[in-house]
Design an enzyme around this catalytic site. Structure first.
Site, PDB file in Angstrom:
ATOM      1  N   LYS A  65       0.316 -85.316  81.740  1.00  0.00           N
ATOM      2  CA  LYS A  65       1.049 -86.131  82.713  1.00  0.00           C
ATOM      3  C   LYS A  65       1.633 -87.377  82.043  1.00  0.00           C
ATOM      4  CE  LYS A  65      -3.400 -88.105  83.943  1.00  0.00           C
ATOM      5  NZ  LYS A  65      -4.521 -88.035  84.875  1.00  0.00           N
ATOM      6  N   ARG A  77     -11.121 -90.142  95.829  1.00  0.00           N
ATOM      7  CA  ARG A  77      -9.654 -90.047  95.805  1.00  0.00           C
ATOM      8  C   ARG A  77      -9.310 -88.686  96.407  1.00  0.00           C
ATOM      9  NH1 ARG A  77      -6.626 -90.889  90.056  1.00  0.00           N
ATOM     10  NH2 ARG A  77      -7.538 -88.842  89.751  1.00  0.00           N
ATOM     11  N   TYR A 131       9.367-118.753  75.564  1.00  0.00           N
ATOM     12  CA  TYR A 131       9.407-119.208  76.957  1.00  0.00           C
ATOM     13  C   TYR A 131       8.124-119.943  77.335  1.00  0.00           C
ATOM     14  CZ  TYR A 131      13.371-116.068  77.631  1.00  0.00           C
ATOM     15  OH  TYR A 131      14.572-115.445  77.542  1.00  0.00           O
TER      16      TYR A 131
HETATM   17  C1  LIG Z   1      -5.589 -87.680  83.983  1.00  0.00           C
HETATM   18  C2  LIG Z   1      -6.596 -86.717  84.408  1.00  0.00           C
HETATM   19  C3  LIG Z   1      -7.434 -86.100  83.464  1.00  0.00           C
HETATM   20  C4  LIG Z   1      -7.434 -86.461  81.998  1.00  0.00           C
HETATM   21  O1  LIG Z   1      -8.139 -87.662  81.840  1.00  0.00           O
HETATM   22  P1  LIG Z   1      -8.439 -88.293  80.399  1.00  0.00           P
HETATM   23  O2  LIG Z   1      -9.340 -89.411  80.731  1.00  0.00           O
HETATM   24  O3  LIG Z   1      -7.132 -88.765  79.852  1.00  0.00           O
HETATM   25  O4  LIG Z   1      -9.057 -87.243  79.580  1.00  0.00           O
HETATM   26  C5  LIG Z   1      -8.314 -85.141  83.921  1.00  0.00           C
HETATM   27  N1  LIG Z   1      -8.365 -84.809  85.228  1.00  0.00           N
HETATM   28  C6  LIG Z   1      -7.592 -85.390  86.167  1.00  0.00           C
HETATM   29  C7  LIG Z   1      -7.706 -84.986  87.597  1.00  0.00           C
HETATM   30  C8  LIG Z   1      -6.692 -86.372  85.793  1.00  0.00           C
HETATM   31  O5  LIG Z   1      -5.927 -86.960  86.730  1.00  0.00           O
END
Ligand SMILES: *Cc1c(COP(=O)(O)O)cnc(C)c1O
Length: 394
Positions: free
Chosen positions: A40, A138, A280
């Site tokens: 992702k 979640r 800045y």
């Molecule tokens: C992003 C994600 C992962 C991977 O997590 P990492 O900590 O990067 O290994 C696994 N499962 C779900 C549901 C995620 O959203």
């Protein structure tokens, strides 16, 4: 000419490191487990098409993505790989999800019914994964109420219940809670495998869901450690960050190597006098004459403004501190030391990665920013070109 000479800042991705990390993960979980590669957020900023292509050659089994757009991005690289949507689906996304045979994650009966209706309309059998909330709070069915809806989903004629999974919120720092989650998940599976409680449904065979998973990178690195039974419960692992080898709070793991470097160049060198303020807000004031280098990266590239007055960069294999506020396109660093007397415009600056014998890890940058390495990687913006080094296959 080296093409990066034209870049003020760029990302280098090492396919060799990626290949090594994938082999490490494969060695850790064994041949029989399936690897679901989470790609992702543009493969955590590494570039989705290139990373998905390399992982396809490297032998991952399934891809995990957050959005339908990302799923179609993986599809465009190579046909045939199963793709799991890790997020919930909007009603408007359902038609295309079914049409492209992307596996959705189901967290509610409403969602399941919408997919059932659309899969029936398209005369398809759609593979789906159900999610169980064992403590992430979640997505997913709460574990104490998960069995009845999952049985109903399993009975929907156009859905094929291919997988069941849960997620660890604290795998890196609370193994005890993660193990409690494992027990909650195990209880759900156990109840699903028992005969159906309703007499009219008794004829249904006990439910065995082929794919069962929980382990993100931290889970794979900590929860699984020394617990071979876990490998029988979970036959899929779901790491993301482990491919890029930045451990959140765990000690670095021998055998995993960082895949990404974020580099920039000196665009100007100049002397400043005592009393001169920098950038800045004038948050840094020189108390003596100094030599500073202006570096061609800023928060517009994903070099966070939170790094102002705190971070270090590497030039000529040495650490140089960031002076004053990081600006949108430039960052100012201290190059007063004698080794930098002849520093030239165009010299390489490492914001994240190795140079000489020094290295700055994503974990270290994250600490300066008071965030986590996931955010450091995914914050590098589209303006920054990605350059790929090495071969995707051995
Ligand atoms: C992003 C994600 C992962 C991977 O997590 P990492 O900590 O990067 O290994 C696994 N499962 C779900 C549901 C995620 O959203």
């Amino acid at each position: 000419m080296n093409p990066t000479e034209l870049y003020r800042c760029w990302v280098e991705v090492s396919f060799n490191a990626l290949r090594g990390n994938l082999a490490w993960i494969r060695g850790r979980v064994g041949r029989r487990a399936k690897i679901l590669a989470v790609v992702k957020a543009d493969a955590y900023g590494h570039g989705l098409p290139q990373i998905a292509g390399a992982l396809m050659q490297g032998g991952v089994d399934i891809f995990g993505v957050a959005t339908l757009g990302e799923a179609l991005g993986v599809r465009a690289v190579g046909a045939g790989w199963p793709i799991l949507l890790l997020g919930s689906s909007l009603p408007a996304e359902i038609e295309a999800t079914v049409r492209h045979n992307i596996m959705p994650t189901i967290s509610s009966l409403d969602e399941a019914r919408r997919f059932q209706r659309e899969a029936a309309r398209q005369k398809k059998s759609l593979p789906v994964h159900v999610k169980v909330d064992t403590g992430m709070g979640r997505l997913g069915f709460w574990h104490e109420e998960a069995v009845a809806p999952i049985r109903r989903i399993a009975a929907m004629p156009n859905l094929r219940l291919e997988g069941i999974y849960t997620h660890f919120p604290s795998a890196e720092d609370d193994v005890a809670f993660s193990l409690e989650q494992v027990e909650r998940f195990r209880r759900v599976l156990h109840q699903l495998a028992a005969p159906h409680p309703s007499a009219t449904m008794r004829h249904q065979p006990p439910m065995r869901i082929p794919l069962r998973h929980a382990e993100n990178s931290a889970g794979l690195l900590s929860v699984r450690e020394g617990r071979p039974r876990l490998g029988r419960l979970f036959n899929v692992v779901r790491p993301g960050l482990a491919y890029w080898s930045c451990q959140p709070t765990l000690p670095s793991v021998a055998g995993l190597q960082p895949t990404l470097s974020f580099k920039s160049r000196v665009i100007l060198v100049k002397r400043i006098t005592a009393g001169c303020s920098i950038s800045y807000g004038r948050t840094f004031v020189a108390d003596r004459p100094m030599r500073v280098a202006i570096v061609g990266a800023g928060y517009g590239d994903g070099y966070s403004r939170a790094l102002s007055n705190r971070a270090q960069v590497l030039i000529r294999g040495r650490r140089c501190r960031v002076l004053g506020r990081v600006t949108m396109d430039q960052t100012i660093v201290d190059v007063s030391e004698p080794v930098f007397r002849d520093l030239l415009v165009g010299e390489e600056v490492v914001l994240l990665g190795a140079q000489g014998r020094e290295a700055i890890t994503a974990t270290e940058v994250a600490a300066w920013e008071e965030t986590i390495p996931w955010e450091v990687l995914t914050s590098i913006t589209k303006r920054v070109p990605r350059v790929y080094i090495g071969a995707t296959s051995a």
